[in-house]
Enzyme design. Structure first.
Site, short mmCIF file in Angstrom:
data_model
loop_
_atom_site.label_atom_id
_atom_site.label_comp_id
_atom_site.label_asym_id
_atom_site.label_seq_id
_atom_site.Cartn_x
_atom_site.Cartn_y
_atom_site.Cartn_z
N GLU A 88 0.82 -1.20 0.00
CA GLU A 88 0.00 0.00 0.00
C GLU A 88 0.86 1.25 0.00
OE1 GLU A 88 -2.67 -0.36 3.31
OE2 GLU A 88 -3.20 -2.40 2.76
N CYS A 322 -3.43 1.21 7.40
CA CYS A 322 -2.28 0.45 6.91
C CYS A 322 -2.53 -1.06 7.01
CB CYS A 322 -1.03 0.84 7.68
SG CYS A 322 0.45 0.24 6.89
#
Length: 352
Positions: A88, A322
């Site tokens: 990510e 996250c």
């Protein structure tokens, strides 16, 4: 693709130092490799010019956007690597970018989704900077923070190589390169040796050593007071304040004892305390404190002389904190595979 191997490949194709710098700058700015004016003085050797299409394809394959998730505080990118793994990156406000350094993480912070499956593999230095090149094809990037998936200290050689390239050919100001760590001593040993001196962010989360061992089970066993002293030494040496990261969890690290501990450790220090209310994660019992309580904590620390920023947990509105995008995709992929087989996955384990 390690950066040094890329440099060696360019030289083998006949690149001189000026050609090498020009091609790296073009890539890191998100431009085509042959972009810019062509003059006699910067003309590429024929072998190098002929190899550009293949080289451009190889660099582009290092990081591709698999999916985009716009949110109130930035756009989350699920980035596909050349081997099909995903990490990510986050396009942050004010031209910032958060990049990942590992697929997964070995630290296992109990409040973080990234480490649930442990460490799957390291990113090489080319894959780290490729996230910047990818983001710059979408918009301007003037700050890069190494706070995405992974613990940068566990992949230090690749992270250092990425920082040094971004701080030179990547044209990112050194103070706008922020290296985050849970407090690995190897970082403090390496920082003075680096050609590009980044700012530092330290994941603190508590002032109690015993609680820190519970929250960050595989982080180095370093007392929070010692960690702050190491951070302060780097802040004074570099001229950049240390950013202390504190995930605020109701009933865990939001009590009076912790507030007193923060004041005790950070009073007079060249530091910024980033208070980040916990981002809800399916399957975890932790809760974020009420907004009023979080604001009160920030006000009290301010009044005690601690520069405190109350930040909203990134990605709440899209469940994109996250590690969550990658985990969600993995769950969906599992469900699709089971559906094709005619099986029904257990809802308790794969609740979407």
């Amino acid at each position: 693709m390690e950066i040094e191997l890329l440099r060696q490949h360019l030289r083998a194709l006949g690149a001189r130092p000026s050609h090498e710098a020009r091609l790296l700058r073009a890539w890191l700015q998100g431009h085509a490799l042959d972009a810019g004016p062509r003059t006699e003085s910067n003309r590429l050797p024929k072998t190098l010019q002929a190899a550009l299409p293949e080289l451009e394809a190889a660099l582009g394959a290092l990081a591709r956007v698999r999916s985009e998730h716009p949110g109130e505080d930035g756009t989350r990118l699920l980035v596909e690597l050349a081997d099909g793994q995903a990490v990510e990156s986050v396009l942050l406000p004010r031209e910032g970018l958060c990049v990942s350094t590992q697929v997964g993480c070995a630290v296992g912070c109990v409040f973080c989704m990234t480490g649930k499956d442990g460490l799957l593999r390291q990113l090489d230095s080319g894959e780290i900077v490729a996230q910047v090149a990818l983001a710059r094809r979408l918009r301007r990037v003037h700050k890069v923070v190494f706070m995405g998936m992974g613990e940068p200290a566990h992949n230090l050689d690749a992270v250092v190589a990425a920082i040094e390239l971004l701080g030179t050919e990547g044209a990112v100001p050194h103070k706008n390169l922020v290296l985050s760590t849970v407090g690995d001593l190897r970082v403090f040993e390496r920082l003075p040796q680096m050609r590009v001196k980044p700012a530092l962010a330290l994941s603190l989360h508590t002032t109690c050593a015993a609680l820190r061992a519970e929250l960050l089970p595989r982080a180095p066993r370093i007392d929070p007071a010692e960690l702050v002293e190491l951070g302060e030494a780097w802040a004074r040496a570099s001229g950049y304040p240390i950013q202390y990261q504190w995930t605020l969890i109701e009933g865990v690290n939001d009590g009076e004892d912790e507030l007193e501990g923060i004041v005790r450790l950070l009073a007079g220090k060249y530091a910024v305390m980033n208070m980040i209310p916990f981002n809800r994660v399916d399957g975890l019992d932790y809760r974020r404190p009420a907004a009023e309580r979080a604001a009160e904590i920030a006000r009290r620390l301010h009044r005690a002389g601690i520069l405190t920023k109350l930040r909203q947990s990134a990605g709440q509105d899209v469940d994109g904190g996250c590690g969550q995008l990658r985990a969600r995709e993995a769950r969906l992929a599992f469900v699709r595979r089971e559906e094709r087989r005619g099986a029904r996955p257990a809802a308790s384990r794969f609740e979407l």
